[in-house]
Design a protein around this motif. Sequence first.
Motif, PDB file in Angstrom:
ATOM      1  N   PHE A 156       0.111  -4.893  -7.286  1.00 12.95           N
ATOM      2  CA  PHE A 156      -0.639  -6.158  -7.351  1.00 12.95           C
ATOM      3  C   PHE A 156       0.104  -7.265  -8.075  1.00 12.95           C
ATOM      4  O   PHE A 156       0.010  -8.427  -7.715  1.00 12.95           O
ATOM      5  N   LYS A 157       0.878  -6.868  -9.087  1.00 14.00           N
ATOM      6  CA  LYS A 157       1.642  -7.885  -9.827  1.00 14.00           C
ATOM      7  C   LYS A 157       2.635  -8.572  -8.885  1.00 14.00           C
ATOM      8  O   LYS A 157       2.773  -9.795  -8.871  1.00 14.00           O
ATOM      9  N   TYR A 158       3.297  -7.754  -8.086  1.00 19.27           N
ATOM     10  CA  TYR A 158       4.279  -8.277  -7.118  1.00 19.27           C
ATOM     11  C   TYR A 158       3.593  -9.235  -6.129  1.00 19.27           C
ATOM     12  O   TYR A 158       4.079 -10.345  -5.880  1.00 19.27           O
ATOM     13  N   ILE A 159       2.455  -8.810  -5.573  1.00 20.51           N
ATOM     14  CA  ILE A 159       1.776  -9.625  -4.546  1.00 20.51           C
ATOM     15  C   ILE A 159       1.255 -10.932  -5.155  1.00 20.51           C
ATOM     16  O   ILE A 159       1.387 -12.001  -4.557  1.00 20.51           O
ATOM     17  N   ILE A 160       0.696 -10.841  -6.362  1.00 20.73           N
ATOM     18  CA  ILE A 160       0.171 -12.058  -7.003  1.00 20.73           C
ATOM     19  C   ILE A 160       1.305 -13.041  -7.310  1.00 20.73           C
ATOM     20  O   ILE A 160       1.143 -14.255  -7.191  1.00 20.73           O
ATOM     21  N   ASN A 161       2.470 -12.512  -7.666  1.00 15.30           N
ATOM     22  CA  ASN A 161       3.629 -13.410  -7.862  1.00 15.30           C
ATOM     23  C   ASN A 161       3.978 -14.143  -6.577  1.00 15.30           C
ATOM     24  O   ASN A 161       4.323 -15.314  -6.584  1.00 15.30           O
ATOM     25  N   VAL A 167      -1.693  -8.416   8.599  1.00 17.35           N
ATOM     26  CA  VAL A 167      -2.364  -7.500   7.674  1.00 17.35           C
ATOM     27  C   VAL A 167      -1.331  -6.553   7.060  1.00 17.35           C
ATOM     28  O   VAL A 167      -0.661  -5.810   7.776  1.00 17.35           O
ATOM     29  N   PHE A 168      -1.206  -6.628   5.742  1.00 13.81           N
ATOM     30  CA  PHE A 168      -0.356  -5.699   4.995  1.00 13.81           C
ATOM     31  C   PHE A 168      -1.252  -4.937   4.021  1.00 13.81           C
ATOM     32  O   PHE A 168      -2.318  -5.433   3.656  1.00 13.81           O
ATOM     33  N   HIS A 169      -0.836  -3.743   3.616  1.00 12.47           N
ATOM     34  CA  HIS A 169      -1.620  -2.979   2.649  1.00 12.47           C
ATOM     35  C   HIS A 169      -0.941  -3.035   1.288  1.00 12.47           C
ATOM     36  O   HIS A 169       0.261  -3.308   1.211  1.00 12.47           O
ATOM     37  N   ASN A 170      -1.683  -2.758   0.243  1.00 13.02           N
ATOM     38  CA  ASN A 170      -1.065  -2.771  -1.089  1.00 13.02           C
ATOM     39  C   ASN A 170       0.084  -1.761  -1.175  1.00 13.02           C
ATOM     40  O   ASN A 170       1.123  -2.030  -1.763  1.00 13.02           O
ATOM     41  N   TYR A 171      -0.073  -0.583  -0.511  1.00 12.60           N
ATOM     42  CA  TYR A 171       0.986   0.440  -0.604  1.00 12.60           C
ATOM     43  C   TYR A 171       2.221   0.087   0.217  1.00 12.60           C
ATOM     44  O   TYR A 171       3.275   0.677   0.066  1.00 12.60           O
ATOM     45  N   THR A 172       2.086  -0.926   1.113  1.00 14.15           N
ATOM     46  CA  THR A 172       3.228  -1.347   1.930  1.00 14.15           C
ATOM     47  C   THR A 172       4.349  -1.900   1.046  1.00 14.15           C
ATOM     48  O   THR A 172       5.508  -1.924   1.434  1.00 14.15           O
ATOM     49  N   PHE A 173       3.967  -2.371  -0.139  1.00 13.48           N
ATOM     50  CA  PHE A 173       4.957  -2.977  -1.045  1.00 13.48           C
ATOM     51  C   PHE A 173       5.485  -1.964  -2.058  1.00 13.48           C
ATOM     52  O   PHE A 173       6.156  -2.326  -3.006  1.00 13.48           O
ATOM     53  N   SER A 174       5.165  -0.667  -1.841  1.00 16.64           N
ATOM     54  CA  SER A 174       5.643   0.364  -2.763  1.00 16.64           C
ATOM     55  C   SER A 174       7.103   0.679  -2.425  1.00 16.64           C
ATOM     56  O   SER A 174       7.647   0.159  -1.458  1.00 16.64           O
ATOM     57  N   ASP A 175       7.704   1.578  -3.207  1.00 22.06           N
ATOM     58  CA  ASP A 175       9.117   1.894  -2.967  1.00 22.06           C
ATOM     59  C   ASP A 175       9.287   3.068  -2.002  1.00 22.06           C
ATOM     60  O   ASP A 175      10.374   3.617  -1.878  1.00 22.06           O
ATOM     61  N   SER A 176       8.202   3.465  -1.360  1.00 18.12           N
ATOM     62  CA  SER A 176       8.306   4.642  -0.502  1.00 18.12           C
ATOM     63  C   SER A 176       9.233   4.352   0.683  1.00 18.12           C
ATOM     64  O   SER A 176       9.338   3.224   1.160  1.00 18.12           O
TER      65      SER A 176
END
Length: 434
Positions: free
Chosen positions: A224-229, A405-414
């Motif tokens: 969330f920090k990344y997306i809010i930035n 539409v993107f999901h919060n986990y889409t921005f993870s390092d997986s």
Amino acid sequence: MMLLVYTHKISPRLKYVFKHICTRVLGIDVSFTTKIEAFIAHDNLKMSYTRQPLANEFFIKSHDILFEQGLSDVDIHVHDWEDTKGFFQNGDKSAIPFDIFAASFYLLSRYEEYLPQVRDEFGRFLATESIAFKHNFLHQPVVDIWALKFKKALQNQFPDFNFPKRSYSIKPVIDVPSPYNYRLKGIIRTFGGAIRDLFRFKLRSLYDRFMVLFGLKHDPFDTFKYIINKQKQSKFKFIFFFLIGSYSTYDKGINANKKKFISLIKQVADYSLVGLKASFFAIDNLKTLKKEKLQMETIINTNLKASRQSHSKLNLPESYRNLIDLEIEEDYTMGYINHIGFRAGSCTPFLFYDLDYETQTPLKIHGYHLMDFALLKHKSLLDKKKALHQIINEVKRVNGELVPVFHNYTFSDSNRWKDFKTLFNIILESVNED
């Protein structure tokens, strides 16, 4: 400035689709008359939409669908037309060779989704069943393209009239089925997850789970920090949809009474719009939906404006009637999870037309045109970028609104979502290019 339309019958369908094309897409007011004298007296922008031209006015020959009620077996033949497709061909006297109003109504009302057809295991309407997919125009916002062709034809007839301009915009959707992968899951789920990891020899996951739970590592879904930035750098508001419904086979979210979850939602609401991701069982159950709506309103401390259904499942018209009953104003479910494109043929938000009641409703539909999952089909980053640029260019061509539409986990390092931050940035930067 107003367009006057002469027709033999002013029906709810006719008013609905003319208002969408003229007012929502082209930005001009429209009114209707069945009186020839009034039509002749109007010395400005005007056209006739009926079976036969009156004289040599701007005329589009009408198809019967806008004057019918209920569903009928509509015969559709799709033809190539300049750089796009069209259906409901209407002969050579017409200023446009297709009845774009009837065709637009067919797509916007989702006429085809009321007809019997094969559905997937979630009960969803399949992209492959749609006329747009079968005739290869799913990738184009045809309703908007037709509207611009209509505008061009009108301009030839009325060269002194200046149409307003609109500009390309984006409305990024962040879907949050669960804000955390390991945190706040409760003892039973955490223990169950650990046992499952152990039996499946997922030792990496087991290790990560305990590192996160002991506070030694960041939860991978907590982006969330990344997306809010990113939100802070964009002039376009993102909209987050949080699932707060009960745990079930279909929804594995987090208990919405947990203080940390509540404070996360409040924090996001300080920067972006927040909507409700209706749980799978709330889709058809008004009572459950109402409960989730009230719970979300308590958290965000304001009226809930927008929702999106779990698993992008829609049952027309019931799903939308429930939203209307609860005075939810906007929906973001209209799209396909595995196919990029325009489910309702448009990239302009439109009002839901209830085909059973034959009325235009106040519910505003923001169709989404791309879900992150649909990009996974493309193996290389190059192919993903190519597919993304294609859809961006289609929306730009008509100065529409792109809804990804993107999901919060889409921005993870997986590994699975490796390049998706780059892809999201392409979308954000697309508004700064010429």
